[in-house]
Enzyme design. Structure first.
Site, mmCIF file in Angstrom:
data_model
loop_
_atom_site.group_PDB
_atom_site.id
_atom_site.type_symbol
_atom_site.label_atom_id
_atom_site.label_comp_id
_atom_site.label_asym_id
_atom_site.label_seq_id
_atom_site.Cartn_x
_atom_site.Cartn_y
_atom_site.Cartn_z
ATOM 1 N N ASN A 10 0.867 -1.179 0.000
ATOM 2 C CA ASN A 10 0.000 0.000 0.000
ATOM 3 C C ASN A 10 0.906 1.232 0.000
ATOM 4 O OD1 ASN A 10 -1.821 2.044 0.489
ATOM 5 N ND2 ASN A 10 -2.364 1.365 2.570
ATOM 6 N N LYS A 12 0.094 4.249 -0.320
ATOM 7 C CA LYS A 12 -0.570 5.429 0.274
ATOM 8 C C LYS A 12 -0.366 6.658 -0.623
ATOM 9 C CE LYS A 12 -0.183 3.248 4.732
ATOM 10 N NZ LYS A 12 -0.117 3.370 6.184
ATOM 11 N N HIS A 94 -9.697 1.116 5.186
ATOM 12 C CA HIS A 94 -8.390 1.307 5.846
ATOM 13 C C HIS A 94 -8.581 2.276 7.008
ATOM 14 C CE1 HIS A 94 -4.272 2.516 6.585
ATOM 15 N NE2 HIS A 94 -3.896 1.430 5.929
ATOM 16 N N GLU A 96 -6.891 4.647 8.066
ATOM 17 C CA GLU A 96 -6.642 6.066 7.748
ATOM 18 C C GLU A 96 -7.874 6.695 7.109
ATOM 19 O OE1 GLU A 96 -3.019 5.447 5.552
ATOM 20 O OE2 GLU A 96 -1.976 4.970 7.417
ATOM 21 N N GLU A 166 -5.494 -5.000 10.915
ATOM 22 C CA GLU A 166 -4.513 -3.924 11.017
ATOM 23 C C GLU A 166 -4.789 -3.109 12.281
ATOM 24 O OE1 GLU A 166 -2.475 -2.890 7.109
ATOM 25 O OE2 GLU A 166 -4.187 -1.571 7.319
ATOM 26 N N GLY A 172 2.282 2.330 10.761
ATOM 27 C CA GLY A 172 3.246 3.421 10.608
ATOM 28 C C GLY A 172 3.968 3.790 11.892
ATOM 29 N N SER A 212 3.277 -1.929 10.395
ATOM 30 C CA SER A 212 4.733 -1.878 10.592
ATOM 31 C C SER A 212 5.440 -3.190 10.245
ATOM 32 C CB SER A 212 5.064 -1.461 12.030
ATOM 33 O OG SER A 212 4.622 -0.131 12.260
HETATM 34 P P1 PGA Z 1 2.666 0.360 7.662
HETATM 35 O O1 PGA Z 1 1.221 0.520 7.000
HETATM 36 O O2 PGA Z 1 3.231 -0.940 7.136
HETATM 37 O O3 PGA Z 1 3.443 1.553 7.177
HETATM 38 O O4 PGA Z 1 2.479 0.313 9.119
HETATM 39 C C1 PGA Z 1 0.364 -0.571 6.862
HETATM 40 C C2 PGA Z 1 -0.951 -0.119 6.299
HETATM 41 O O5 PGA Z 1 -1.371 1.009 6.587
HETATM 42 O O6 PGA Z 1 -1.614 -0.857 5.562
#
Ligand code: PGA
Length: 258
Positions: A10, A12, A94, A96, A166, A172, A212
């Site tokens: 992803n 982003k 997601h 976010e 997640e 992140g 992460s």
């Molecule tokens: P990250 O993001 O690996 O940077 O923690 C995962 C995600 O948001 O799908």
């Protein structure tokens, strides 16, 4: 890990069109040999979908978000019907999007249904915040997200979806979840879907972990029987790191086949 593993990158809201094309070309080169044994999915920013599709004949491409109507006066949105035939996957719900754009469980349900009616596999994201975890509410949160989020799907459609656990606090943050906790969340997800759609339909659902993930931690999740793959954010922007993660998935799958 069960079934063919799936590793999703992803990207982003990172990389412009040229940078996306560049990364896609590098990944096509480093990953094409693994594409037989691992489903490898790149989710670039929508502006670069065409360039990434053109650069990655051996890999799959997904979109990071879709709108739930197929067409209409929805300025700035992209529908599943517009990307039908282009992308194979769509990330839905997601955290976010839930936190920054007000995406609710009801919207997740409509988006998942929109993806499926347009032949796109939804990757439905669920997971608790740090506060919810702290209050012992993680299981309840996941159950609520699924009981509403999957409500528009049928037992035959459920087989085709991907669910990503997640935890919000792991995304992140550099603090990935413990493998035991991921196994427990996967159990919660499997029980919730079994309750809604029956045991046999549920066995097919692919459950992923995201938050992460790095090449150091990937193996600990991929070795869990309940986990079929990973949703990778930050580490998917680095071609060496993402390639290593796919390599690990391929090795784990080969060991399990022996
Ligand atoms: P990250 O993001 O690996 O940077 O923690 C995962 C995600 O948001 O799908």
């Amino acid at each position: 890990m069960s079934k063919k593993p799936i590793i999703i990158g992803n990207w982003k809201m990172h990389l412009n069109v040229d940078q996306s094309k560049n990364l896609a070309e590098k990944l096509e080169e480093s990953l094409s040999d693994f594409s037989e044994g691992v489903d490898i999915v790149l989710c670039p920013s929508s502006i670069a979908l065409h360039q990434v599709l053109a650069a990655t004949p051996s890999l799959s491409v997904g979109i990071q978000n879709i709108y739930f109507a197929d067409e209409g006066a929805y300025t700035g949105e992209i529908s599943a019907s517009q990307v039908k035939g282009l992308v194979r996957y769509a990330i839905v719900g997601h955290s976010e999007r839930r936190a920054n754009f007000g995406e609710t469980n009801e919207m997740v349900a409509r988006k998942a249904a929109a993806a499926l009616r347009n032949g796109i596999t939804p990757i439905i994201c669920v997971g608790e915040t740090a506060q919810e975890r702290h209050h012992g509410e993680a299981t309840q949160v996941i159950n609520d997200q699924l009981s509403t989020g999957l409500t528009m799907l049928t037992a035959s459609e459920i087989k085709d979806i991907v669910i990503a656990y997640e935890p919000v606090w792991a995304i992140g943050s550099g603090e990935s979840a413990k493998a035991d906790d991921v196994a427990e969340a996967a159990d919660t997800i499997r029980s919730a879907t079994a309750q809604m759609f029956g045991q046999s339909a549920t066995e097919e659902v692919r459950i992923l972990y995201g938050g992460s993930v790095s090449s150091d931690s990937a193996g600990s999740y991929l070795n869990l029987p309940a986990i079929s793959g990973l949703l990778v954010g930050g580490a998917s922007l680095n071609d060496h790191e993402f390639t290593k993660i796919v390599q690990i998935a391929s090795e784990v799958a080969n060991q399990q086949d022996e």
